[in-house]
Design a protein around this motif. Sequence first.
Motif, PDB file in Angstrom:
ATOM      1  N   LEU A  42       0.801  -1.219   0.000  1.00  0.00           N
ATOM      2  CA  LEU A  42       0.000   0.000   0.000  1.00  0.00           C
ATOM      3  C   LEU A  42       0.838   1.276   0.000  1.00  0.00           C
ATOM      4  CD1 LEU A  42      -2.605  -1.122   2.704  1.00  0.00           C
ATOM      5  CD2 LEU A  42      -2.812  -1.312   0.210  1.00  0.00           C
ATOM      6  N   ALA A  43       2.143   1.145  -0.042  1.00  0.00           N
ATOM      7  CA  ALA A  43       3.007   2.323   0.021  1.00  0.00           C
ATOM      8  C   ALA A  43       2.690   3.286  -1.123  1.00  0.00           C
ATOM      9  CB  ALA A  43       4.470   1.898  -0.034  1.00  0.00           C
ATOM     10  N   GLY A  44       2.500   4.565  -0.761  1.00  0.00           N
ATOM     11  CA  GLY A  44       2.235   5.586  -1.761  1.00  0.00           C
ATOM     12  C   GLY A  44       0.828   5.583  -2.317  1.00  0.00           C
ATOM     13  N   ARG A  45      -0.074   4.802  -1.753  1.00  0.00           N
ATOM     14  CA  ARG A  45      -1.441   4.717  -2.266  1.00  0.00           C
ATOM     15  C   ARG A  45      -2.422   5.350  -1.284  1.00  0.00           C
ATOM     16  NH1 ARG A  45      -2.528  -1.095  -4.926  1.00  0.00           N
ATOM     17  NH2 ARG A  45      -4.002   0.209  -6.082  1.00  0.00           N
ATOM     18  N   ARG A  46      -3.586   5.724  -1.794  1.00  0.00           N
ATOM     19  CA  ARG A  46      -4.654   6.293  -0.970  1.00  0.00           C
ATOM     20  C   ARG A  46      -5.544   5.141  -0.512  1.00  0.00           C
ATOM     21  NH1 ARG A  46      -3.862  10.988   0.934  1.00  0.00           N
ATOM     22  NH2 ARG A  46      -5.965  11.812   0.597  1.00  0.00           N
ATOM     23  N   VAL A  47      -5.612   4.914   0.788  1.00  0.00           N
ATOM     24  CA  VAL A  47      -6.208   3.697   1.330  1.00  0.00           C
ATOM     25  C   VAL A  47      -7.582   3.974   1.929  1.00  0.00           C
ATOM     26  CG1 VAL A  47      -5.941   1.809   2.983  1.00  0.00           C
ATOM     27  CG2 VAL A  47      -3.927   2.729   1.791  1.00  0.00           C
ATOM     28  N   ILE A  48      -8.566   3.240   1.435  1.00  0.00           N
ATOM     29  CA  ILE A  48      -9.923   3.244   1.988  1.00  0.00           C
ATOM     30  C   ILE A  48     -10.070   1.958   2.788  1.00  0.00           C
ATOM     31  CG2 ILE A  48     -12.391   3.288   1.465  1.00  0.00           C
ATOM     32  CD1 ILE A  48     -11.477   4.370  -1.378  1.00  0.00           C
ATOM     33  N   LEU A  49     -10.205   2.078   4.087  1.00  0.00           N
ATOM     34  CA  LEU A  49     -10.271   0.904   4.956  1.00  0.00           C
ATOM     35  C   LEU A  49     -11.712   0.557   5.298  1.00  0.00           C
ATOM     36  CD1 LEU A  49      -8.990  -1.204   6.937  1.00  0.00           C
ATOM     37  CD2 LEU A  49      -8.977   0.621   8.659  1.00  0.00           C
ATOM     38  N   CYS A  50     -12.017  -0.736   5.248  1.00  0.00           N
ATOM     39  CA  CYS A  50     -13.281  -1.252   5.783  1.00  0.00           C
ATOM     40  C   CYS A  50     -12.938  -2.459   6.643  1.00  0.00           C
ATOM     41  CB  CYS A  50     -14.231  -1.655   4.665  1.00  0.00           C
ATOM     42  SG  CYS A  50     -15.827  -2.282   5.259  1.00  0.00           S
ATOM     43  N   ALA A  51     -13.171  -2.358   7.934  1.00  0.00           N
ATOM     44  CA  ALA A  51     -12.896  -3.453   8.870  1.00  0.00           C
ATOM     45  C   ALA A  51     -14.225  -3.968   9.396  1.00  0.00           C
ATOM     46  CB  ALA A  51     -12.007  -2.973  10.016  1.00  0.00           C
ATOM     47  N   ALA A  52     -14.622  -5.151   8.946  1.00  0.00           N
ATOM     48  CA  ALA A  52     -15.922  -5.709   9.336  1.00  0.00           C
ATOM     49  C   ALA A  52     -16.005  -7.137   8.830  1.00  0.00           C
ATOM     50  CB  ALA A  52     -17.067  -4.891   8.739  1.00  0.00           C
ATOM     51  N   ARG A  53     -16.913  -7.919   9.417  1.00  0.00           N
ATOM     52  CA  ARG A  53     -17.167  -9.249   8.880  1.00  0.00           C
ATOM     53  C   ARG A  53     -17.640  -9.138   7.442  1.00  0.00           C
ATOM     54  NH1 ARG A  53     -17.987 -13.963  10.589  1.00  0.00           N
ATOM     55  NH2 ARG A  53     -20.080 -14.229   9.747  1.00  0.00           N
ATOM     56  N   LEU A  54     -17.239 -10.097   6.644  1.00  0.00           N
ATOM     57  CA  LEU A  54     -17.627 -10.107   5.241  1.00  0.00           C
ATOM     58  C   LEU A  54     -18.986 -10.789   5.115  1.00  0.00           C
ATOM     59  CD1 LEU A  54     -14.191 -10.961   3.564  1.00  0.00           C
ATOM     60  CD2 LEU A  54     -15.139  -8.732   4.218  1.00  0.00           C
ATOM     61  N   VAL A  55     -20.023  -9.988   5.311  1.00  0.00           N
ATOM     62  CA  VAL A  55     -21.409 -10.424   5.189  1.00  0.00           C
ATOM     63  C   VAL A  55     -22.159  -9.349   4.406  1.00  0.00           C
ATOM     64  CG1 VAL A  55     -21.399 -11.812   7.309  1.00  0.00           C
ATOM     65  CG2 VAL A  55     -22.000  -9.381   7.422  1.00  0.00           C
ATOM     66  N   PRO A  56     -23.262  -9.696   3.747  1.00  0.00           N
ATOM     67  CA  PRO A  56     -23.935  -8.729   2.870  1.00  0.00           C
ATOM     68  C   PRO A  56     -24.319  -7.419   3.548  1.00  0.00           C
ATOM     69  CG  PRO A  56     -24.737 -10.934   2.413  1.00  0.00           C
ATOM     70  CD  PRO A  56     -23.845 -11.050   3.624  1.00  0.00           C
ATOM     71  N   ARG A  57     -24.726  -7.451   4.817  1.00  0.00           N
ATOM     72  CA  ARG A  57     -25.198  -6.236   5.475  1.00  0.00           C
ATOM     73  C   ARG A  57     -24.136  -5.145   5.546  1.00  0.00           C
ATOM     74  NH1 ARG A  57     -25.778  -8.009  10.254  1.00  0.00           N
ATOM     75  NH2 ARG A  57     -24.322  -6.740  11.457  1.00  0.00           N
ATOM     76  N   LYS A  58     -22.868  -5.529   5.587  1.00  0.00           N
ATOM     77  CA  LYS A  58     -21.799  -4.541   5.790  1.00  0.00           C
ATOM     78  C   LYS A  58     -21.525  -3.701   4.542  1.00  0.00           C
ATOM     79  CE  LYS A  58     -21.074  -6.070   9.995  1.00  0.00           C
ATOM     80  NZ  LYS A  58     -21.376  -5.275  11.198  1.00  0.00           N
ATOM     81  N   GLY A  59     -21.934  -4.160   3.369  1.00  0.00           N
ATOM     82  CA  GLY A  59     -21.863  -3.322   2.176  1.00  0.00           C
ATOM     83  C   GLY A  59     -20.529  -3.262   1.483  1.00  0.00           C
ATOM     84  N   GLN A  60     -19.666  -4.251   1.703  1.00  0.00           N
ATOM     85  CA  GLN A  60     -18.377  -4.227   0.997  1.00  0.00           C
ATOM     86  C   GLN A  60     -18.572  -4.271  -0.517  1.00  0.00           C
ATOM     87  OE1 GLN A  60     -18.970  -6.451   3.559  1.00  0.00           O
ATOM     88  NE2 GLN A  60     -17.275  -6.365   5.030  1.00  0.00           N
ATOM     89  N   ASP A  61     -19.640  -4.908  -0.996  1.00  0.00           N
ATOM     90  CA  ASP A  61     -19.876  -4.953  -2.436  1.00  0.00           C
ATOM     91  C   ASP A  61     -20.141  -3.556  -3.006  1.00  0.00           C
ATOM     92  OD1 ASP A  61     -22.260  -4.930  -0.963  1.00  0.00           O
ATOM     93  OD2 ASP A  61     -23.389  -5.944  -2.530  1.00  0.00           O
ATOM     94  N   THR A  62     -20.881  -2.738  -2.278  1.00  0.00           N
ATOM     95  CA  THR A  62     -21.122  -1.358  -2.715  1.00  0.00           C
ATOM     96  C   THR A  62     -19.812  -0.583  -2.785  1.00  0.00           C
ATOM     97  OG1 THR A  62     -23.333  -1.376  -1.737  1.00  0.00           O
ATOM     98  CG2 THR A  62     -22.381   0.769  -2.209  1.00  0.00           C
ATOM     99  N   LEU A  63     -18.964  -0.813  -1.813  1.00  0.00           N
ATOM    100  CA  LEU A  63     -17.662  -0.139  -1.786  1.00  0.00           C
ATOM    101  C   LEU A  63     -16.816  -0.540  -2.992  1.00  0.00           C
ATOM    102  CD1 LEU A  63     -16.022   1.792  -0.016  1.00  0.00           C
ATOM    103  CD2 LEU A  63     -15.233  -0.191   1.290  1.00  0.00           C
ATOM    104  N   ILE A  64     -16.829  -1.824  -3.340  1.00  0.00           N
ATOM    105  CA  ILE A  64     -16.072  -2.301  -4.500  1.00  0.00           C
ATOM    106  C   ILE A  64     -16.627  -1.691  -5.784  1.00  0.00           C
ATOM    107  CG2 ILE A  64     -15.561  -4.350  -5.888  1.00  0.00           C
ATOM    108  CD1 ILE A  64     -15.466  -5.898  -3.157  1.00  0.00           C
ATOM    109  N   ARG A  65     -17.946  -1.653  -5.909  1.00  0.00           N
ATOM    110  CA  ARG A  65     -18.549  -1.077  -7.122  1.00  0.00           C
ATOM    111  C   ARG A  65     -18.233   0.414  -7.237  1.00  0.00           C
ATOM    112  NH1 ARG A  65     -22.706  -4.989  -5.744  1.00  0.00           N
ATOM    113  NH2 ARG A  65     -22.899  -6.475  -7.482  1.00  0.00           N
ATOM    114  N   ALA A  66     -18.142   1.090  -6.092  1.00  0.00           N
ATOM    115  CA  ALA A  66     -17.818   2.523  -6.109  1.00  0.00           C
ATOM    116  C   ALA A  66     -16.371   2.769  -6.517  1.00  0.00           C
ATOM    117  CB  ALA A  66     -18.078   3.134  -4.730  1.00  0.00           C
TER     118      ALA A  66
END
Length: 378
Positions: free
Chosen positions: A190-214
């Motif tokens: 991740l050196a030199g990159r802009r990091v968007i962190l999401c720390a949560a269980r990987l389940v549909p309610r948490k919305g990681q899929d929306t984050l990936i699509r964005a």
Amino acid sequence: MSRTLIVTNDFPPRQGGIETFVHAMATRFPHDAVVVYTSSEPGAPAHDAALPFPVIRDPAPMLLPTPRITSRAAALARRYACDSVWFGAAAPLGLMAARLRRETGVARIVATTHGHEVWWARTPGARSLLRRIGAATDAVTYLGASTRVPIAAAIGPAAAGRMARLVPGVDSEAFRPGLDGRAVRERYGLAGRRVILCAARLVPRKGQDTLIRALTQIRRRVPDAVVLLVGGGPYEPRLRRLVTAEALDEGVVFAGAQPHWTLPAFYVAADVFAMPCRTRRRGLEVEGLGIVFLEAAAAGLPVLVGDSGGAPDTVRDGETGHVIDGRSPDAVAERLIALLTNPEAARAMGEKGRAWVAEEWGWDRSYERLAQLLARDP
């Protein structure tokens, strides 16, 4: 001497928000004033040996309010002369409350609700069970107005009148800016990159899929942006397929589940925290609160919070972060682009978030409230 029996399925080394909540409360009791009865878990013997109070593990991987488990809970209450019981999650273990009181004579029983009890409150059969829990306990706690309303309606006027707010907290000394996040950045490229962190269980309610699509939109404006997903869960295979379909293999990093004590380094390795959680199943599945939002704010990050359940309670919208539609990749992308392209504004939000969390969301305050509820004369 007063002593509390904590009955819970949510206790480390299992990881999650409720586990963090229960563990933080347990460790704040005087060491000779608490006993924990919980389920079995890999790695538990080493974990429990380091604790200064007894932790009794049932052979079962999950405690349920069966006659056997209720009998054992009652035996532990008698053995350790407990005069109060705290159910770390009200449903379903709170169904043991009436028998525990009858067989042990404990003076106070408190049951804490999180997000999943909303499903109980809105489902006919489970709703009646939740009412039994309310009737048999001295206090049912809630996280915020969004979860209190359906739960209060389910447990009835008398029990609703005994409800009390009990929220998690954050250790703002452990989660703080200025820690060294270089090891995390180096480990995951991740050196030199802009990091968007999401720390949560990987389940549909948490919305990681929306984050990936964005992320596709975000990378048009911020080409070095990367999403760092910390957590494990059943949704991971589907998320990995989505990453491949969106041609984002270089833009999404799966870090897997991490011990809670390692998370501060992940927060300081990030530029912004985002978890676009969303309500699912026609209102039956909601986010209760979201300790991770508070931890991220304590670490000095602006936070992007999905508009589900009590999650918006963890941000001052427009001041410490933003509440967004967790189903909208466009809304997520717009806010994240603004934060990533204006570091000064993002930094100002993070500073305000840390100050707010340090003032309003301390673990000691939460423990004092729980201790009051468990006292004979609260």
